[in-house]
Design a protein around this motif. Sequence first.
Motif, short mmCIF file in Angstrom:
data_model
loop_
_atom_site.label_atom_id
_atom_site.label_comp_id
_atom_site.label_asym_id
_atom_site.label_seq_id
_atom_site.Cartn_x
_atom_site.Cartn_y
_atom_site.Cartn_z
N HIS A 60 0.84 -1.19 0.00
CA HIS A 60 0.00 0.00 0.00
C HIS A 60 0.88 1.25 0.00
O HIS A 60 2.06 1.19 0.34
N ILE A 81 -0.16 6.02 -8.25
CA ILE A 81 -1.62 6.03 -8.19
C ILE A 81 -2.13 6.98 -9.27
O ILE A 81 -2.46 8.14 -9.01
N LEU A 84 -5.53 9.02 -8.87
CA LEU A 84 -5.52 10.07 -7.85
C LEU A 84 -4.69 11.26 -8.33
O LEU A 84 -5.03 12.41 -8.05
N LEU A 119 -10.78 7.67 -4.37
CA LEU A 119 -10.53 6.98 -3.11
C LEU A 119 -11.58 5.93 -2.85
O LEU A 119 -11.29 4.85 -2.31
N LEU A 122 -10.82 2.98 -5.10
CA LEU A 122 -9.64 2.28 -4.62
C LEU A 122 -9.87 1.58 -3.28
O LEU A 122 -9.02 0.83 -2.81
N ALA A 124 -9.94 2.95 -0.32
CA ALA A 124 -8.93 3.46 0.59
C ALA A 124 -9.43 3.44 2.03
O ALA A 124 -10.64 3.38 2.29
N ARG A 160 -4.54 5.18 3.57
CA ARG A 160 -3.86 3.99 3.04
C ARG A 160 -4.56 3.53 1.77
O ARG A 160 -5.75 3.25 1.76
N VAL A 161 -3.77 3.46 0.69
CA VAL A 161 -4.31 3.15 -0.63
C VAL A 161 -3.59 1.93 -1.18
O VAL A 161 -2.35 1.90 -1.19
#
Length: 279
Positions: A60, A81, A84, A119, A122, A124, A160-161
């Motif tokens: 991550h 990412i 994003l 987000l 993903l 997140a 956290r992604v």
Amino acid sequence: MLPTSLDEAVAALTAMPAAVPVAGGTDLMAAVNAGQLRPAALVGLGRINEIRGWQYQDGHALLGAGLTHARMGRPDFAALIPALAAAARAAGPPQIRNAGTLGGNIASAAPTGDALPVLAALEAVLLVVGPGGSQREIPVSYLLAGREMLRPGELIGFVRVPLLHAPQVFLKATGRTGPGRAVASVGLVLDPARRGVRCAIGAVAPMPLRPLEAEQWVASLIDWDGERNLAPEALEAFGEYVAAACVPDQGEPVAPGVLHLRRTVAVLARRALGRALTS
């Protein structure tokens, strides 16, 4: 007050419950100027270096809430990412991108926040810090849906992604609602490991919407072990499926504005999936 650590910021917010945290202030000052908010005190977050970067953590990226849109738009971040980064580059004029932060975009939860559908797609997770050194995790989707808001003295410290290393796309349509402000937006990611498509539509509702049935339907059509192509008819059907789920009828006859918004969402979803599949 200008704390230099998250612990100091939390302590300040705990001591002054009426205080409002501020980083870039792009949403906050707009609300103040419009007479919608009169904060009794401000706790500035701009000097907290620990939340202005990112690090790797078990597959991550741990993103600091103080990351600006301008920083997320740079090539090194885009390599991690892409969706994003694209959302950050579309966030508005340079003065907004230079000041506005990831955490502020989430905390204000404005429907037109460009980072929010990305987000959500993903999946997140927010890392929230609070009084006494407490920490807890909140899925972004919970916070945006209002299911669990920040408690007194709490701050978003990190996001956290997952690093999917797979195609992902952000697109938005703008209108006469302000410079760069979305009428509708889409965050879409492919997740080959789980053979899934995740899509979130922003700006059309108070929070990003996940058309889960449309995701599952189109994922079942994709040859995950092959070239991952779809026929134009399938892409068109996916767009319509997403639009119908996210912009439902509001009685008969359907208002022209609703029909236009539905067409906009359908086009965005179709194009996003098409680009992801050919990336």
